[in-house]
Write a protein that holds these residues in place. Structure first.
Motif, PDB file in Angstrom:
ATOM      1  N   VAL A 109      -4.865  -3.788 -13.842  1.00  0.00           N
ATOM      2  CA  VAL A 109      -5.359  -2.439 -13.540  1.00  0.00           C
ATOM      3  C   VAL A 109      -5.083  -1.577 -14.772  1.00  0.00           C
ATOM      4  CG1 VAL A 109      -5.388  -0.604 -11.792  1.00  0.00           C
ATOM      5  CG2 VAL A 109      -4.579  -2.879 -11.147  1.00  0.00           C
ATOM      6  N   PRO A 110      -5.749  -1.893 -15.907  1.00  0.00           N
ATOM      7  CA  PRO A 110      -5.364  -1.271 -17.180  1.00  0.00           C
ATOM      8  C   PRO A 110      -5.547   0.249 -17.168  1.00  0.00           C
ATOM      9  CG  PRO A 110      -7.393  -2.572 -17.421  1.00  0.00           C
ATOM     10  CD  PRO A 110      -6.830  -2.868 -16.071  1.00  0.00           C
ATOM     11  N   GLY A 111      -4.589   0.923 -17.797  1.00  0.00           N
ATOM     12  CA  GLY A 111      -4.704   2.375 -17.988  1.00  0.00           C
ATOM     13  C   GLY A 111      -4.259   3.207 -16.801  1.00  0.00           C
ATOM     14  N   ILE A 112      -3.778   2.574 -15.740  1.00  0.00           N
ATOM     15  CA  ILE A 112      -3.362   3.343 -14.565  1.00  0.00           C
ATOM     16  C   ILE A 112      -1.883   3.104 -14.286  1.00  0.00           C
ATOM     17  CG2 ILE A 112      -3.630   3.545 -12.053  1.00  0.00           C
ATOM     18  CD1 ILE A 112      -6.618   3.261 -12.453  1.00  0.00           C
ATOM     19  N   HIS A 113      -1.154   4.196 -14.117  1.00  0.00           N
ATOM     20  CA  HIS A 113       0.261   4.130 -13.759  1.00  0.00           C
ATOM     21  C   HIS A 113       0.501   5.085 -12.607  1.00  0.00           C
ATOM     22  CE1 HIS A 113       0.221   2.546 -17.853  1.00  0.00           C
ATOM     23  NE2 HIS A 113       1.262   1.814 -17.451  1.00  0.00           N
ATOM     24  N   GLU A 114       1.104   4.586 -11.536  1.00  0.00           N
ATOM     25  CA  GLU A 114       1.289   5.413 -10.338  1.00  0.00           C
ATOM     26  C   GLU A 114       2.644   5.095  -9.708  1.00  0.00           C
ATOM     27  OE1 GLU A 114      -0.637   7.782  -9.019  1.00  0.00           O
ATOM     28  OE2 GLU A 114      -2.231   7.569 -10.527  1.00  0.00           O
ATOM     29  N   ASN A 115       3.152   6.074  -8.979  1.00  0.00           N
ATOM     30  CA  ASN A 115       4.399   5.870  -8.247  1.00  0.00           C
ATOM     31  C   ASN A 115       4.186   4.952  -7.052  1.00  0.00           C
ATOM     32  OD1 ASN A 115       6.233   7.345  -9.742  1.00  0.00           O
ATOM     33  ND2 ASN A 115       5.718   9.260  -8.717  1.00  0.00           N
ATOM     34  N   VAL A 116       5.113   4.020  -6.893  1.00  0.00           N
ATOM     35  CA  VAL A 116       5.059   3.090  -5.760  1.00  0.00           C
ATOM     36  C   VAL A 116       6.434   3.064  -5.095  1.00  0.00           C
ATOM     37  CG1 VAL A 116       4.606   0.721  -5.024  1.00  0.00           C
ATOM     38  CG2 VAL A 116       3.375   1.657  -6.982  1.00  0.00           C
ATOM     39  N   GLN A 117       6.427   3.161  -3.777  1.00  0.00           N
ATOM     40  CA  GLN A 117       7.669   3.106  -3.011  1.00  0.00           C
ATOM     41  C   GLN A 117       7.910   1.648  -2.601  1.00  0.00           C
ATOM     42  OE1 GLN A 117       7.637   5.956   0.165  1.00  0.00           O
ATOM     43  NE2 GLN A 117       9.583   5.245   0.991  1.00  0.00           N
ATOM     44  N   ARG A 118       9.109   1.143  -2.895  1.00  0.00           N
ATOM     45  CA  ARG A 118       9.420  -0.243  -2.535  1.00  0.00           C
ATOM     46  C   ARG A 118      10.854  -0.350  -2.040  1.00  0.00           C
ATOM     47  NH1 ARG A 118       5.500  -3.868  -4.211  1.00  0.00           N
ATOM     48  NH2 ARG A 118       4.276  -3.251  -6.033  1.00  0.00           N
ATOM     49  N   HIS A 119      11.099  -1.447  -1.323  1.00  0.00           N
ATOM     50  CA  HIS A 119      12.457  -1.727  -0.875  1.00  0.00           C
ATOM     51  C   HIS A 119      13.343  -2.033  -2.075  1.00  0.00           C
ATOM     52  CE1 HIS A 119      11.745  -1.683   3.425  1.00  0.00           C
ATOM     53  NE2 HIS A 119      10.551  -2.192   3.161  1.00  0.00           N
ATOM     54  N   GLU A 120      14.586  -1.582  -1.987  1.00  0.00           N
ATOM     55  CA  GLU A 120      15.530  -1.713  -3.087  1.00  0.00           C
ATOM     56  C   GLU A 120      16.092  -3.134  -3.157  1.00  0.00           C
ATOM     57  OE1 GLU A 120      16.411   0.041  -5.521  1.00  0.00           O
ATOM     58  OE2 GLU A 120      18.514  -0.302  -6.010  1.00  0.00           O
ATOM     59  N   LYS A 121      16.218  -3.773  -1.999  1.00  0.00           N
ATOM     60  CA  LYS A 121      16.857  -5.096  -1.968  1.00  0.00           C
ATOM     61  C   LYS A 121      15.945  -6.120  -1.309  1.00  0.00           C
ATOM     62  CE  LYS A 121      21.608  -3.457  -1.464  1.00  0.00           C
ATOM     63  NZ  LYS A 121      22.785  -3.437  -0.587  1.00  0.00           N
ATOM     64  N   ILE A 122      15.959  -7.326  -1.879  1.00  0.00           N
ATOM     65  CA  ILE A 122      15.198  -8.418  -1.273  1.00  0.00           C
ATOM     66  C   ILE A 122      16.038  -9.690  -1.264  1.00  0.00           C
ATOM     67  CG2 ILE A 122      12.910  -7.573  -1.944  1.00  0.00           C
ATOM     68  CD1 ILE A 122      12.985  -9.622  -4.259  1.00  0.00           C
ATOM     69  N   HIS A 123      15.649 -10.606  -0.411  1.00  0.00           N
ATOM     70  CA  HIS A 123      16.153 -11.966  -0.512  1.00  0.00           C
ATOM     71  C   HIS A 123      14.964 -12.818  -0.933  1.00  0.00           C
ATOM     72  CE1 HIS A 123      18.674 -15.424   0.253  1.00  0.00           C
ATOM     73  NE2 HIS A 123      17.589 -15.999   0.707  1.00  0.00           N
TER      74      HIS A 123
ATOM     75  N   ILE B  29      -1.911  -0.527  -6.542  1.00  0.00           N
ATOM     76  CA  ILE B  29      -2.719   0.631  -6.137  1.00  0.00           C
ATOM     77  C   ILE B  29      -3.030   0.614  -4.640  1.00  0.00           C
ATOM     78  CG2 ILE B  29      -3.788   1.215  -8.350  1.00  0.00           C
ATOM     79  CD1 ILE B  29      -6.136  -0.608  -7.408  1.00  0.00           C
ATOM     80  N   ASP B  30      -2.805  -0.522  -3.973  1.00  0.00           N
ATOM     81  CA  ASP B  30      -2.964  -0.565  -2.505  1.00  0.00           C
ATOM     82  C   ASP B  30      -1.789   0.134  -1.826  1.00  0.00           C
ATOM     83  OD1 ASP B  30      -5.105  -2.218  -3.080  1.00  0.00           O
ATOM     84  OD2 ASP B  30      -3.979  -4.068  -2.725  1.00  0.00           O
ATOM     85  N   ARG B  31      -0.729   0.402  -2.593  1.00  0.00           N
ATOM     86  CA  ARG B  31       0.496   0.957  -2.004  1.00  0.00           C
ATOM     87  C   ARG B  31       0.745   2.411  -2.396  1.00  0.00           C
ATOM     88  NH1 ARG B  31       3.585  -2.842   0.386  1.00  0.00           N
ATOM     89  NH2 ARG B  31       3.335  -5.040  -0.171  1.00  0.00           N
ATOM     90  N   ILE B  32      -0.237   3.037  -3.052  1.00  0.00           N
ATOM     91  CA  ILE B  32      -0.026   4.435  -3.446  1.00  0.00           C
ATOM     92  C   ILE B  32      -0.588   5.365  -2.365  1.00  0.00           C
ATOM     93  CG2 ILE B  32      -0.070   3.791  -5.883  1.00  0.00           C
ATOM     94  CD1 ILE B  32      -2.824   4.997  -6.138  1.00  0.00           C
ATOM     95  N   SER B  33      -0.281   6.655  -2.488  1.00  0.00           N
ATOM     96  CA  SER B  33      -0.694   7.601  -1.443  1.00  0.00           C
ATOM     97  C   SER B  33      -2.219   7.748  -1.465  1.00  0.00           C
ATOM     98  CB  SER B  33      -0.037   8.952  -1.682  1.00  0.00           C
ATOM     99  OG  SER B  33      -0.628   9.578  -2.806  1.00  0.00           O
TER     100      SER B  33
END
Ligand code: NI
Length: 190
Positions: free
Chosen positions: A102-116, A152-156
């Motif tokens: 997704v060249p040229g696009i930067h967006e905030n994404v909310q994610r879980h801090e910890k994973i297994h 980009i599926d996870r942005i507002s």
């Protein structure tokens, strides 16, 4: 060999990715090509569908981020058939992300801090680890690719609306990029 990067709009990024077995044809060569392509494009992670291969393989090298995140020094991983469980009890964290596809696009994404995560390395040895922090974000981003999901599926919805025009152009191949790209098949011409 440096491979072209498949860009948003190409169906390979939205196709199912198959589990990989040790007899997968050309596996080691594919992993080498993914590494070479990722270093050339200056990414910190790459998933096989991004080079047009629908297989569950990821390569990550977050060592370039060690200046900001010392724990990432020398951190390189080949993930085959990774399985992630997010720690729902841990807080979610928002940070900016980008993607070679997704060249040229930067967006905030909310994610879980910890994973297994459970995965196989390139020699098909099993690994099991709890991972948190920035590496957990990179792994979640790359493993999303294996599940046909882009950041980009996870942005507002509002941010998505704001980049809609850029995304539409990307589908048509109208994007400037300093590495070789593969666009949606019906729009081969730049
Ligand atoms: Ni990506």
């Amino acid at each position: 060999m440096i491979l072209p990067i498949y860009v948003y709009g190409h169906p390979v990024l939205r196709s199912a990715n198959a589990d990989v077995t040790p007899d997968y044809p050309g596996l080691q060569e594919l992993i080498e090509n993914m590494k070479e392509t990722m270093y050339y494009t200056q990414g910190i992670g790459i998933a096989a569908p991004q080079v047009g291969v629908n297989a569950r393989i990821v390569y990550i090298d977050v060592d370039p981020l060690a200046e900001d995140f010392p724990e990432l020094k020398d951190c390189r991983m080949v993930l085959i058939n990774p399985e992630i469980t997010v720690d729902e009890s841990a807080p979610e964290v928002t940070r900016e992300e980008g993607c070679l596809s997704v060249p040229g696009i930067h967006e905030n994404v909310q994610r879980h801090e910890k994973i297994h995560i459970h995965w196989l390395d390139e020699n098909f040895r099993e690994h099991d680890e709890d991972i948190e922090g920035y590496l957990s974000r990179v792994i979640q981003h790359e493993c999303d690719h294996l599940d046909k999901t882009l950041f980009i599926d996870r942005i507002s919805p509002i941010r998505k609306q704001l980049i809609r025009g850029k995304l539409n152009n990307m589908v048509k191949g109208k994007v400037s990029c300093n590495y070789r790209c593969k666009f949606a098949p019906h729009n081969r011409k730049r």
